[in-house]
Design a protein around this motif. Structure first.
Motif, PDB file in Angstrom:
ATOM      1  N   VAL A 188      20.870 -30.981 -64.959  1.00  0.00           N
ATOM      2  CA  VAL A 188      19.777 -30.416 -65.745  1.00  0.00           C
ATOM      3  C   VAL A 188      20.322 -29.212 -66.517  1.00  0.00           C
ATOM      4  O   VAL A 188      20.874 -28.289 -65.912  1.00  0.00           O
ATOM      5  CB  VAL A 188      18.596 -29.958 -64.868  1.00  0.00           C
ATOM      6  CG1 VAL A 188      17.407 -29.567 -65.749  1.00  0.00           C
ATOM      7  CG2 VAL A 188      18.188 -31.035 -63.884  1.00  0.00           C
ATOM      8  N   HIS A 189      20.164 -29.230 -67.842  1.00  0.00           N
ATOM      9  CA  HIS A 189      20.556 -28.094 -68.669  1.00  0.00           C
ATOM     10  C   HIS A 189      19.306 -27.259 -68.910  1.00  0.00           C
ATOM     11  O   HIS A 189      18.370 -27.701 -69.578  1.00  0.00           O
ATOM     12  CB  HIS A 189      21.161 -28.566 -69.991  1.00  0.00           C
ATOM     13  CG  HIS A 189      22.016 -27.529 -70.634  1.00  0.00           C
ATOM     14  ND1 HIS A 189      22.393 -27.589 -71.952  1.00  0.00           N
ATOM     15  CD2 HIS A 189      22.589 -26.396 -70.148  1.00  0.00           C
ATOM     16  CE1 HIS A 189      23.161 -26.558 -72.249  1.00  0.00           C
ATOM     17  NE2 HIS A 189      23.289 -25.817 -71.166  1.00  0.00           N
ATOM     18  N   VAL A 190      19.293 -26.039 -68.349  1.00  0.00           N
ATOM     19  CA  VAL A 190      18.074 -25.239 -68.281  1.00  0.00           C
ATOM     20  C   VAL A 190      18.191 -23.991 -69.150  1.00  0.00           C
ATOM     21  O   VAL A 190      19.219 -23.300 -69.138  1.00  0.00           O
ATOM     22  CB  VAL A 190      17.796 -24.807 -66.824  1.00  0.00           C
ATOM     23  CG1 VAL A 190      16.528 -23.966 -66.739  1.00  0.00           C
ATOM     24  CG2 VAL A 190      17.686 -26.029 -65.921  1.00  0.00           C
ATOM     25  N   LEU A 191      17.114 -23.695 -69.882  1.00  0.00           N
ATOM     26  CA  LEU A 191      16.974 -22.418 -70.574  1.00  0.00           C
ATOM     27  C   LEU A 191      15.644 -21.836 -70.136  1.00  0.00           C
ATOM     28  O   LEU A 191      14.577 -22.334 -70.494  1.00  0.00           O
ATOM     29  CB  LEU A 191      17.008 -22.602 -72.095  1.00  0.00           C
ATOM     30  CG  LEU A 191      17.026 -21.305 -72.908  1.00  0.00           C
ATOM     31  CD1 LEU A 191      18.317 -20.527 -72.648  1.00  0.00           C
ATOM     32  CD2 LEU A 191      16.876 -21.592 -74.391  1.00  0.00           C
ATOM     33  N   PRO A 243      10.608 -25.719 -61.002  1.00  0.00           N
ATOM     34  CA  PRO A 243      10.384 -26.758 -62.019  1.00  0.00           C
ATOM     35  C   PRO A 243      11.596 -27.627 -62.326  1.00  0.00           C
ATOM     36  O   PRO A 243      11.478 -28.849 -62.424  1.00  0.00           O
ATOM     37  CB  PRO A 243       9.935 -25.952 -63.240  1.00  0.00           C
ATOM     38  CG  PRO A 243       9.280 -24.737 -62.659  1.00  0.00           C
ATOM     39  CD  PRO A 243      10.086 -24.403 -61.439  1.00  0.00           C
ATOM     40  N   TYR A 244      12.784 -27.029 -62.486  1.00  0.00           N
ATOM     41  CA  TYR A 244      13.922 -27.875 -62.838  1.00  0.00           C
ATOM     42  C   TYR A 244      14.361 -28.741 -61.649  1.00  0.00           C
ATOM     43  O   TYR A 244      14.941 -29.810 -61.838  1.00  0.00           O
ATOM     44  CB  TYR A 244      15.082 -27.061 -63.405  1.00  0.00           C
ATOM     45  CG  TYR A 244      15.930 -26.306 -62.423  1.00  0.00           C
ATOM     46  CD1 TYR A 244      16.910 -26.950 -61.663  1.00  0.00           C
ATOM     47  CD2 TYR A 244      15.798 -24.927 -62.283  1.00  0.00           C
ATOM     48  CE1 TYR A 244      17.705 -26.253 -60.778  1.00  0.00           C
ATOM     49  CE2 TYR A 244      16.595 -24.220 -61.393  1.00  0.00           C
ATOM     50  CZ  TYR A 244      17.543 -24.887 -60.643  1.00  0.00           C
ATOM     51  OH  TYR A 244      18.339 -24.201 -59.758  1.00  0.00           O
ATOM     52  N   ALA A 245      14.066 -28.279 -60.409  1.00  0.00           N
ATOM     53  CA  ALA A 245      14.349 -29.110 -59.243  1.00  0.00           C
ATOM     54  C   ALA A 245      13.440 -30.338 -59.247  1.00  0.00           C
ATOM     55  O   ALA A 245      13.876 -31.454 -58.953  1.00  0.00           O
ATOM     56  CB  ALA A 245      14.157 -28.313 -57.955  1.00  0.00           C
ATOM     57  N   ARG A 246      12.165 -30.141 -59.605  1.00  0.00           N
ATOM     58  CA  ARG A 246      11.250 -31.270 -59.714  1.00  0.00           C
ATOM     59  C   ARG A 246      11.731 -32.240 -60.793  1.00  0.00           C
ATOM     60  O   ARG A 246      11.703 -33.463 -60.607  1.00  0.00           O
ATOM     61  CB  ARG A 246       9.849 -30.772 -60.047  1.00  0.00           C
ATOM     62  CG  ARG A 246       8.803 -31.892 -60.138  1.00  0.00           C
ATOM     63  CD  ARG A 246       7.460 -31.348 -60.579  1.00  0.00           C
ATOM     64  NE  ARG A 246       6.897 -30.437 -59.592  1.00  0.00           N
ATOM     65  CZ  ARG A 246       6.193 -30.815 -58.545  1.00  0.00           C
ATOM     66  NH1 ARG A 246       5.981 -32.111 -58.320  1.00  0.00           N
ATOM     67  NH2 ARG A 246       5.703 -29.928 -57.700  1.00  0.00           N
ATOM     68  N   THR A 247      12.195 -31.680 -61.921  1.00  0.00           N
ATOM     69  CA  THR A 247      12.720 -32.520 -63.003  1.00  0.00           C
ATOM     70  C   THR A 247      13.890 -33.361 -62.507  1.00  0.00           C
ATOM     71  O   THR A 247      13.993 -34.558 -62.809  1.00  0.00           O
ATOM     72  CB  THR A 247      13.156 -31.643 -64.192  1.00  0.00           C
ATOM     73  OG1 THR A 247      12.024 -30.956 -64.719  1.00  0.00           O
ATOM     74  CG2 THR A 247      13.798 -32.474 -65.291  1.00  0.00           C
ATOM     75  N   SER A 300      18.912 -34.357 -67.693  1.00  0.00           N
ATOM     76  CA  SER A 300      17.635 -33.857 -68.219  1.00  0.00           C
ATOM     77  C   SER A 300      17.863 -32.500 -68.852  1.00  0.00           C
ATOM     78  O   SER A 300      18.854 -31.824 -68.571  1.00  0.00           O
ATOM     79  CB  SER A 300      16.580 -33.729 -67.113  1.00  0.00           C
ATOM     80  OG  SER A 300      16.333 -34.964 -66.478  1.00  0.00           O
ATOM     81  N   GLU A 301      16.909 -32.072 -69.675  1.00  0.00           N
ATOM     82  CA  GLU A 301      16.923 -30.737 -70.271  1.00  0.00           C
ATOM     83  C   GLU A 301      15.542 -30.116 -70.090  1.00  0.00           C
ATOM     84  O   GLU A 301      14.523 -30.809 -70.187  1.00  0.00           O
ATOM     85  CB  GLU A 301      17.267 -30.795 -71.767  1.00  0.00           C
ATOM     86  CG  GLU A 301      18.680 -31.223 -72.063  1.00  0.00           C
ATOM     87  CD  GLU A 301      18.968 -31.255 -73.562  1.00  0.00           C
ATOM     88  OE1 GLU A 301      18.020 -31.055 -74.362  1.00  0.00           O
ATOM     89  OE2 GLU A 301      20.133 -31.460 -73.930  1.00  0.00           O
ATOM     90  N   THR A 302      15.510 -28.808 -69.825  1.00  0.00           N
ATOM     91  CA  THR A 302      14.231 -28.100 -69.766  1.00  0.00           C
ATOM     92  C   THR A 302      14.363 -26.755 -70.477  1.00  0.00           C
ATOM     93  O   THR A 302      15.403 -26.101 -70.395  1.00  0.00           O
ATOM     94  CB  THR A 302      13.770 -27.836 -68.314  1.00  0.00           C
ATOM     95  OG1 THR A 302      14.682 -26.949 -67.673  1.00  0.00           O
ATOM     96  CG2 THR A 302      13.705 -29.144 -67.522  1.00  0.00           C
ATOM     97  N   GLY A 303      13.295 -26.355 -71.163  1.00  0.00           N
ATOM     98  CA  GLY A 303      13.238 -25.047 -71.805  1.00  0.00           C
ATOM     99  C   GLY A 303      13.851 -24.942 -73.178  1.00  0.00           C
ATOM    100  O   GLY A 303      13.841 -23.874 -73.776  1.00  0.00           O
TER     101      GLY A 303
END
Length: 322
Positions: A251-254, A301-305, A317-320
């Motif tokens: 997951v690539h998170v911002l 949230p990113y753990a759920r993703t 996945s990507e978030t933010g």
């Protein structure tokens, strides 16, 4: 390791060399890197005060070896250090310990440093420390440094060791900073009944307090697999072989616009030894097993993703970023 000695032994009986060590890091603006110490742990020296990283010598270590190890463990940094002074610290129950303090120069982002012990790292100039609840011997060290080098810290050593993590983001040709990614590792542990392991984070955690999350950690000066294996052992008493770990999701998170991006790697363990134990109760309140389709609330949230992505057979996945 602790940021100051954690017993009440006056001196090391094996040597006249002080048992305690600490590192005073100064940036190019003449600011000092300070560490806010935990106010609630038992037997801690100077609880709830701003101090500097460090800890006791172990075994046959020299003070130089000990302070370099402690700095690496507490901040992930490899910084050239030189002896500065020796101070006295007074601990719980009237105990006394001598601390050899070393001086180094670093210009990175204090907010990006890992903080496995204590509360946080911050940069402060000498004038501001007068308004802080300071560890007495740290105030003494800063006053000494100000008296001898009021303008700035020591000049960087030309033959420095490889760049520490985190480092100050370099600039592109156009002058814009390059946002280096923080690298996180996460354990996807799944029993035969399909339930996965999550931990409830401590209410005092800086990130996601009272929230369910993977067993996780930040990768420092070590390989990704070595980091995850170490975290599993330290946090939950689990033993995992590197050949039993498979990367199952990224997951690539911002978290916020202009913030530092984070690359979160999730590994599934095909085999392990041990049952989850609370090895670090100051970080995790409990471990429990959950149906991936019926997760507890709240979950990071990113753990759920990542969990949802794994369930769908997705690798990324990507978030933010939207």
């Amino acid at each position: 390791m602790s940021t100051t000695p954690t017993d009440t032994t006056p001196t090391d009986t094996m040597s006249d060399e002080p048992r305690g060590t600490a590192a005073l890091l100064v940036n190019a603006r003449g600011q000092y890197l300070l560490h806010l110490r935990d106010a609630n742990k038992p037997h801690i020296y100077d609880p709830g005060t701003w101090s500097i990283p460090g800890g006791d010598r172990e075994g046959e270590e020299s003070s130089q070896q000990a302070v370099e190890r402690e700095l690496r463990e507490e901040t992930g940094l490899f910084v050239p250090l030189e002896p500065l002074t020796v101070v006295d610290a007074h601990g719980p129950g009237g105990g006394r310990s001598r601390i050899r303090v070393f001086l180094g120069s670093w210009d990175g982002d204090a907010d990006a440093l890992p903080c496995p012990e204590g509360i946080m790292f911050r940069w402060f100039d000498a004038a501001t420390t007068a308004w802080l609840t300071m560890c007495p011997w740290t105030s003494e060290v800063i006053a000494l440094h100000q008296a001898n080098a009021p303008a700035a810290g020591p000049a960087p050593t030309p033959a420095a060791v490889p760049a520490p993590r985190p480092v100050t983001p370099p600039e592109t040709a156009g002058g814009s900073p390059v946002r280096l990614n923080v690298l996180g590792v996460h354990l996807y542990l799944q029993r035969e009944d399909g339930r996965i392991l999550l931990g409830l984070r401590h209410p005092d955690a800086l990130f996601a307090p009272r929230t369910w999350h993977f067993l996780a950690g930040h990768c420092e000066q070590e390989s990704v697999l070595a980091c995850l294996i170490r975290e599993a052992r330290e946090e939950a008493g689990l033993t995992i072989a590197p050949e039993d770990l498979d990367l199952v999701h990224t997951v690539h998170v911002l978290h916020a616009a202009g913030g530092r991006p984070r690359l979160q790697l999730v590994f599934r363990a095909r085999a392990w030894t041990g049952s989850p134990e609370l090895r670090e109760p100051d970080k995790c309140l409990e471990w429990d097993w959950f149906d991936p389709e019926r997760l507890p609330e709240p979950v990071v949230p990113y753990a759920r993703t990542a969990i949802e992505g794994i369930g769908r057979g997705r690798a990324y996945s990507e978030t933010g970023w939207a």
